[in-house]
Design a protein around this motif. Structure first.
Motif, PDB file in Angstrom:
ATOM      1  N   THR A 493      12.226  10.245  -5.304  1.00 52.14           N
ATOM      2  CA  THR A 493      11.739  10.880  -6.516  1.00 52.14           C
ATOM      3  C   THR A 493      10.617  11.844  -6.173  1.00 52.14           C
ATOM      4  OG1 THR A 493      11.006  10.439  -8.779  1.00 52.14           O
ATOM      5  CG2 THR A 493       9.996   9.118  -7.045  1.00 52.14           C
ATOM      6  N   TRP A 494      10.040  12.444  -7.192  1.00 45.77           N
ATOM      7  CA  TRP A 494       8.811  13.233  -7.082  1.00 45.77           C
ATOM      8  C   TRP A 494       7.751  12.569  -7.951  1.00 45.77           C
ATOM      9  CZ3 TRP A 494       7.712  17.938  -4.506  1.00 45.77           C
ATOM     10  CH2 TRP A 494       8.792  18.556  -3.869  1.00 45.77           C
ATOM     11  N   ALA A 495       6.497  12.634  -7.531  1.00 44.33           N
ATOM     12  CA  ALA A 495       5.409  12.050  -8.321  1.00 44.33           C
ATOM     13  C   ALA A 495       4.101  12.718  -7.941  1.00 44.33           C
ATOM     14  CB  ALA A 495       5.319  10.543  -8.089  1.00 44.33           C
ATOM     15  N   GLY A 496       3.159  12.694  -8.892  1.00 44.43           N
ATOM     16  CA  GLY A 496       1.835  13.243  -8.640  1.00 44.43           C
ATOM     17  C   GLY A 496       1.008  12.325  -7.767  1.00 44.43           C
ATOM     18  N   GLY A 497      -0.051  12.879  -7.182  1.00 41.13           N
ATOM     19  CA  GLY A 497      -0.904  12.106  -6.307  1.00 41.13           C
ATOM     20  C   GLY A 497      -1.494  10.879  -6.962  1.00 41.13           C
ATOM     21  N   ALA A 498      -1.832  10.962  -8.268  1.00 41.88           N
ATOM     22  CA  ALA A 498      -2.422   9.819  -8.969  1.00 41.88           C
ATOM     23  C   ALA A 498      -1.479   8.620  -8.957  1.00 41.88           C
ATOM     24  CB  ALA A 498      -2.773  10.211 -10.405  1.00 41.88           C
ATOM     25  N   GLU A 499      -0.188   8.871  -9.193  1.00 48.33           N
ATOM     26  CA  GLU A 499       0.784   7.771  -9.226  1.00 48.33           C
ATOM     27  C   GLU A 499       1.095   7.250  -7.826  1.00 48.33           C
ATOM     28  OE1 GLU A 499       3.889   8.617 -12.628  1.00 48.33           O
ATOM     29  OE2 GLU A 499       3.199  10.485 -11.721  1.00 48.33           O
ATOM     30  N   VAL A 500       1.161   8.158  -6.858  1.00 49.77           N
ATOM     31  CA  VAL A 500       1.411   7.725  -5.482  1.00 49.77           C
ATOM     32  C   VAL A 500       0.273   6.831  -5.003  1.00 49.77           C
ATOM     33  CG1 VAL A 500       1.738   8.481  -3.106  1.00 49.77           C
ATOM     34  CG2 VAL A 500       2.805   9.765  -4.966  1.00 49.77           C
ATOM     35  N   ASN A 501      -0.957   7.230  -5.315  1.00 52.21           N
ATOM     36  CA  ASN A 501      -2.112   6.403  -4.941  1.00 52.21           C
ATOM     37  C   ASN A 501      -2.047   5.025  -5.583  1.00 52.21           C
ATOM     38  OD1 ASN A 501      -4.108   7.460  -3.106  1.00 52.21           O
ATOM     39  ND2 ASN A 501      -4.385   9.157  -4.538  1.00 52.21           N
ATOM     40  N   LEU A 502      -1.650   4.982  -6.854  1.00 52.81           N
ATOM     41  CA  LEU A 502      -1.562   3.701  -7.552  1.00 52.81           C
ATOM     42  C   LEU A 502      -0.531   2.794  -6.886  1.00 52.81           C
ATOM     43  CD1 LEU A 502      -2.281   1.902 -10.021  1.00 52.81           C
ATOM     44  CD2 LEU A 502      -0.372   2.999 -11.194  1.00 52.81           C
ATOM     45  N   ALA A 503       0.626   3.365  -6.544  1.00 61.07           N
ATOM     46  CA  ALA A 503       1.666   2.561  -5.904  1.00 61.07           C
ATOM     47  C   ALA A 503       1.205   2.024  -4.551  1.00 61.07           C
ATOM     48  CB  ALA A 503       2.941   3.391  -5.736  1.00 61.07           C
ATOM     49  N   LEU A 504       0.436   2.824  -3.828  1.00 62.22           N
ATOM     50  CA  LEU A 504      -0.026   2.412  -2.501  1.00 62.22           C
ATOM     51  C   LEU A 504      -1.172   1.418  -2.561  1.00 62.22           C
ATOM     52  CD1 LEU A 504      -0.014   5.826  -0.616  1.00 62.22           C
ATOM     53  CD2 LEU A 504       1.255   3.783   0.051  1.00 62.22           C
ATOM     54  N   ARG A 505      -2.004   1.515  -3.588  1.00 64.41           N
ATOM     55  CA  ARG A 505      -3.267   0.774  -3.560  1.00 64.41           C
ATOM     56  C   ARG A 505      -3.465  -0.104  -4.784  1.00 64.41           C
ATOM     57  NH1 ARG A 505      -3.841   5.886  -1.431  1.00 64.41           N
ATOM     58  NH2 ARG A 505      -4.305   5.802   0.790  1.00 64.41           N
TER      59      ARG A 505
END
Length: 722
Positions: A493-505
């Motif tokens: 998928t594509w996602a913004g940095g805010a969501e990617v950070n949430l998934a990682l952390r």
């Protein structure tokens, strides 16, 4: 599939299309058969779309569909259709840089993310359509039935577009030629406005109030009645109650058909407005806006122009009479005038919001961006349009939630978008390939994800995950996006940095994220001044609504505050600059008159109907800003830190399986919630509560019913305490 099979498939698909046309002539009796045929058609389109040489502009007319509808089923056929009119290069499927493995992101404390085996300017209509689609969904008026909203609807996976490999993709990283956002040098002209309750006939213009006979409530009767009593200076009338465009809804299979019939009925002496001959700064658009809930009718009689607009684009009047609604607009103007001396309330909150923002663009010599904000290439704008969703709307069905809910609580984020405008992307994006990202240090990777950015990623849900999904996955159908949460599931998928950070952390269990490609911008604050001014206006109106001694003034202040919220909400959405869909007709035999880039969507033997999707040059097109705000808001719906209270809030801080639904910036839950509330943007406000068992909703209509009951019950409780 070979060429013969492909051509045979097209022929068969045309047959299905013809069958569909026949069924539609008697829709009320044959609705079920129609649905079967459409399902058959979609299946055939998907099958044909898998052919390597398939093209959407061949499948679309064969299926009786538009390119947009075909690419919704088979995204690989036309991911860059929005830029087709500008000869944008085709967006290929995802292809990693040769020899560059996608890096495996890790947490800052070096704890590895868990791994898992992956299961397998033509006219004004387009601008208005763009506005009504921007931001959060607006509650539909009462209808006979509302479509069900399913939890994590699987549908058919939809492949999102990618940036081409190598120099072709690098060529996208440029500014659009001759498109720069600059502060306007003109002042908007004021429209003389009246307010009309179609149910009672009450008409308010400035300080004058009266009642008029509206006859059958047809467009002709309304225009005749108001033109007889209002001065010619009045150009816009807000309908505060009555929804006359829905008066014959029972006669039509679809609400939009009823609206179209009402708008297009003959109006003796009046013609559909052309929008020609207007002065600079005059907020006048051409033609009607066909929208099932918020249509706009535009007519002209000689030099006289008149618009009939629903007030619902600004706020729900909640039973307020036209005098109170007029007072709300006066208060709205005064609150905005404190920050913008040249403020003019335009025809919609979206256009008002974007105009106000344009008047915050720096002009001081030497200031950064004083020459204006560059607009990105059409290719990048098209990519963002295809890959950056809006608010999260999801209904969780049994057995994900109990069939009998112990209680239901509605928590709504106050002025939510205002929380996510403090930083934004500016300039031309930097492309970050998988190889480039892999070459960076961990600190550089973390910093990149905290910059304004948009990432193509391969996601694997962590083992043992038992909460809601964190990242959007594309699917076909009306929902467009789903949020997978099955442990071990992998999707791209594509996602913004805010969501990617949430998934990682996130605090529960980090997900595995592999960067495939990405866009990263310079950090700045292009929306901050605009948003801060709107926040101040909203704060003052909200305070006035809670403290004024007069009930009418409290109501008017409350509605004005809601209008400020709409200006921010729809203003953000207006930056997305959605593609404009134009349609037209030509007689059979004159196919040469069909515009370049258009697709024939119907042919009844006498008339050919065509449809064309384009991006028009727009100096205020900044989908990167809308995408950043939407991504931040979706992340905030799941987890947000309230530093002053040292507490985290959001859905991930509620028990698993307690989430009933998401509605853009609202959570419906069965949990007992005691989160702090300070009335600041982003805070969760308790909006509704049903402290007794209820049946779990399975449709949007049922959810909205629970919402209304919960708000009414909470209001009664609060009144009893007072």
């Amino acid at each position: 599939m070979d060429t013969n099979a492909y051509n045979t498939g097209l022929t068969e698909l045309r047959g299905v299309r013809d069958d569909i046309k026949a069924v539609r002539r008697d829709l009320e009796k044959l609705q079920r058969e129609l649905q079967k045929l459409e399902a058959d058609r979609d299946k055939r389109v998907i099958a044909l779309g898998a052919y390597g040489k398939a093209k959407s502009d061949r499948i679309a007319p064969a299926a009786g569909m538009s390119i947009v509808e075909v690419t919704a089923l088979v995204a690989a056929l036309g991911p860059d259709v929005a830029a087709a009119a500008q000869s944008a290069p085709t967006v290929p499927s995802a292809e990693p840089v040769p020899g560059a493995p996608a890096p495996d992101l890790r947490r800052p404390d070096h704890e590895p993310a868990p791994t898992a085996a992956a299961p397998t300017e033509e006219d004004g209509k387009g601008e208005d359509i763009q506005e009504e689609q921007a931001g959060e969904p607006v509650a539909a008026p009462n209808q006979a039935a509302a479509p069900p909203v399913t939890a994590a609807p699987e549908g058919v996976s939809r492949e999102l577009p990618s940036i081409p490999v190598g120099e072709r993709g690098d060529a996208w990283m440029v500014a659009a030629k001759d498109l720069v956002s600059r502060r306007p040098t003109y002042t908007q002209q004021v429209w003389d406005t009246a307010f009309l309750d179609v149910e009672s006939g009450m008409l308010v213009h400035k300080g004058t109030t009266g009642r008029i006979d509206l006859g059958s409530r047809s467009a002709a009767d309304i225009l005749t009645a108001v033109a007889a009593v209002l001065p010619e200076s009045v150009e816009r009338i807000y309908i505060t109650a009555g929804d006359p465009w829905h008066r014959d809804a029972d006669r039509f299979p679809h609400l939009k058909d009823a609206v179209a019939d009402w708008l297009n009925a003959p109006v003796p002496g009046w013609a559909v407005a052309s929008g020609k001959g207007q002065a600079k700064g005059k907020d006048r658009l051409a033609g009607h806006l066909l929208h099932e809930r918020l249509p706009i009718g535009r007519w002209q009689h000689g030099s006289r122009h008149l618009e009939l607009c629903p007030i619902g684009a600004w706020f729900e009047p909640e039973g307020a009479d036209p005098v109170t609604v007029r007072d709300a607009f006066v208060l709205l103007w005064k609150a905005l005038h404190e920050h913008w001396s040249d403020v003019v309330l335009m025809g919609s909150p979206a256009r008002t919001g974007r105009d106000l923002w344009s008047r915050t663009i720096p002009t001081k010599t030497g200031a950064k961006w004083a020459d204006g904000y560059p607009v990105m290439s059409s290719e990048i704008r098209g990519l963002l349009h295809a890959t950056a969703g809006q608010g999260r709307t999801e209904l969780f069905l049994p057995p994900q939630v109990p069939e009998q809910l112990p209680q239901v609580t509605e928590l709504d984020r106050t002025f939510a978008y205002g929380k996510h405008t403090w930083i934004g992307a500016v300039g031309v994006p930097q492309r970050v390939s998988a190889a480039t990202f892999a070459s960076w240090s961990e600190k550089e990777q973390i910093n990149a994800l905290y910059r304004p950015s948009h990432w193509q990623i391969r996601v694997t849900v962590s083992d043992g995950w038992n909460h809601v999904g964190l990242l959007p996955a594309p699917v076909t159908g009306e929902a467009a996006w789903t949020y997978p949460n099955q442990p071990g599931r992998t999707f791209t998928t594509w996602a913004g940095g805010a969501e990617v950070n949430l998934a990682l952390r996130n605090h529960l269990a980090p997900w595995r994220i592999e960067i495939l490609d990405g866009l990263m911008w310079e950090s700045s604050s292009p929306l901050r001044e605009w948003a801060d001014k709107l926040k101040d206006a909203w704060n003052k109106l909200t305070t006035r609504a809670s403290m004024h001694a007069d009930e009418r003034e409290r109501t008017a202040s409350h509605l004005a505050a809601r209008a400020v919220r709409s200006i921010l909400l729809y203003g953000v959405g207006a930056f997305a600059q959605r593609p404009r869909i134009n349609t037209g007709t030509v007689p059979v035999g004159e196919e040469h008159r069909v515009p370049a880039g258009a697709v024939i969507i119907a042919n009844d033997g006498e008339t050919i109907t065509w449809e064309r999707t384009t991006f028009t040059p727009d100096p205020y097109a900044h989908p990167e800003w809308a995408a950043g705000v939407w991504s931040g808001a979706r992340a905030g719906l799941l987890s947000m830190r309230m530093r002053e209270d040292n507490v985290s809030v959001g859905a991930l801080h509620l028990p698993p399986n307690s989430i009933v639904a998401f509605r853009t910036d609202a959570i419906y839950t069965t949990a007992d919630v005691t989160w702090p509330y300070h009335g600041q943007p982003g805070d969760y406000l308790l909006k509704g509560h049903l402290p007794f068992p209820v049946t779990a909703p399975t449709t949007l209509t049922e959810l909205m019913t629970l919402k209304s009951l919960g708000r009414a019950h909470l209001a009664e409780q609060q009144e009893a305490i007072q």
